[in-house]
Design an enzyme around this catalytic site. Structure first.
Site, PDB file in Angstrom:
ATOM      1  N   CYS A 185       0.828  -1.211   0.000  1.00  0.00           N
ATOM      2  CA  CYS A 185       0.000   0.000   0.000  1.00  0.00           C
ATOM      3  C   CYS A 185       0.859   1.256   0.000  1.00  0.00           C
ATOM      4  O   CYS A 185       1.652   1.464   0.924  1.00  0.00           O
ATOM      5  CB  CYS A 185      -0.918  -0.007   1.219  1.00  0.00           C
ATOM      6  SG  CYS A 185      -1.844   1.545   1.424  1.00  0.00           S
ATOM      7  N   TYR A 211      -5.048   5.284  -9.236  1.00  0.00           N
ATOM      8  CA  TYR A 211      -6.219   4.509  -8.827  1.00  0.00           C
ATOM      9  C   TYR A 211      -7.461   4.924  -9.623  1.00  0.00           C
ATOM     10  O   TYR A 211      -8.315   4.095  -9.943  1.00  0.00           O
ATOM     11  CB  TYR A 211      -6.474   4.675  -7.330  1.00  0.00           C
ATOM     12  CG  TYR A 211      -5.502   3.903  -6.479  1.00  0.00           C
ATOM     13  CD1 TYR A 211      -5.776   2.598  -6.075  1.00  0.00           C
ATOM     14  CD2 TYR A 211      -4.294   4.467  -6.086  1.00  0.00           C
ATOM     15  CE1 TYR A 211      -4.879   1.882  -5.313  1.00  0.00           C
ATOM     16  CE2 TYR A 211      -3.384   3.757  -5.325  1.00  0.00           C
ATOM     17  CZ  TYR A 211      -3.675   2.460  -4.937  1.00  0.00           C
ATOM     18  OH  TYR A 211      -2.774   1.752  -4.192  1.00  0.00           O
TER      19      TYR A 211
END
Length: 331
Positions: free
Chosen positions: A52, A186
């Site tokens: 992440c 994203y």
């Protein structure tokens, strides 16, 4: 609804098919005021996964500032567990349980904190070990807290990643980097319409082109020394060729096609705190073989063999842009 139905839409997709990231529910600041979270050694555990980027930048700052013995670290697997909902799993630990918090899934500590919590259980998450609850999952501000109010616990000669005289400029650039680059990849990867994807794609590469130009005359984003902004940009650049280029269709250029951004990223990678916290294998596994925001995604998972990652250790020649030997500003 069947998993393969065309009209299934995850929660974080808007009506136009664009990705809208969920808000962080736990955003109380750290500090010395009554309403703030007390700054205490040994009280908190930082939960992360090396895949992440939001969590990675907190771990980079924790390492650079020498907070490893002050804030403990819990590491979730790069692979999502096979559950009806999106989650993180502590399967890397003995018996698959975090040894400090005693939890198997990230959602458990979120539910302990708020039994009605219905969002994705995200990392990074700062957990109060004594109270067994998430106290802060605000990835946007967490590094700034570590850089400022946690200063009493910094190692000797810790660098200043958030110089007071530059904070307004750093905050402004961080906001731009977040919308167009950090979250921009994203927006490309999770778009459910061609229009939303192309809009995000164009914004991403327009911003990367600007940053490429900016770094043609500066070693780092604000000159001779690494700042919080460099940490944030690095977390996306480190994942670009190995994950985003293919998995998120950010394929106008590879990172290594940008001479300045590529040299800059390698300069940071070869700096303690950056490369030694970057796990390319886990990153590839997660983005190509695990689920993301959609637990209904049952497509076959294939792990790409490339790209060649040994090139991250090749000479970057960025020192020529700076007359400073050190990369960090020490107050």
């Amino acid at each position: 609804m069947a998993n393969n139905e065309h009209n299934y839409i995850p929660k974080e997709i808007d009506k136009k098919g664009g990705f809208v990231r969920q808000m962080n529910l736990f955003s109380t600041s750290f500090g010395n005021q009554k309403a703030e979270l007390p700054v205490e050694a040994g009280r908190y555990r930082l939960l992360w996964s090396p895949v992440c980027p939001w969590a990675h930048r907190s771990v980079i700052v924790r390492s650079i500032l020498g907070l490893e013995d002050v804030i403990s670290l819990g590491t979730a697997s790069p692979m999502r567990p096979k559950l009806p909902h999106i989650d993180w799993e502590f399967s890397l630990d003995p018996e698959g349980i975090d040894p400090v918090l005693g939890i198997r899934y990230m959602s458990e500590i979120y539910k302990k904190t708020d039994r009605d919590y219905s969002g994705r259980p995200t990392v990074p998450a700062m957990v109060d070990v004594n109270e067994q609850r998430v106290v802060n999952n605000d990835y946007f501000r967490l590094t700034n807290y570590l850089e400022t109010v946690w200063a009493p616990f910094h190692k000797e000669d810790a660098p200043d990643l958030y110089p007071e005289q530059l904070r307004e400029e750093i905050d402004a650039l961080n906001d731009v980097i977040f919308h167009d680059v950090n979250n921009g990849v994203y927006k490309c990867g999770f778009s459910r319409s061609q229009e939303a994807y192309e809009e995000a794609f164009d914004a991403l590469f327009a911003r990367l082109d600007e940053l490429e130009e900016r770094l043609s005359i500066r070693r780092f984003l604000f000159g001779d020394y690494i700042t919080d902004s460099d940490v944030r940009l690095y977390a996306t650049l480190a994942r670009f060729d190995a994950a985003y280029y293919t998995a998120f269709k950010t394929n106008r250029n590879l990172l290594r096609d940008f001479p300045n951004l590529w040299g800059y990223a390698r300069d940071l990678y070869q700096t303690p705190g950056f490369g030694d916290t970057t796990d390319f294998h886990s990153i590839k596994m997660h983005y190509h073989c695990s689920t993301t925001i959609d637990s209904n995604d049952e497509r076959p998972k294939i792990l790409p063999k490339g790209p060649d990652l040994t090139v991250w250790n090749t000479p970057h020649n960025r020192k020529a842009l700076s007359n400073k030997e050190e990369k960090f500003l020490v107050p």
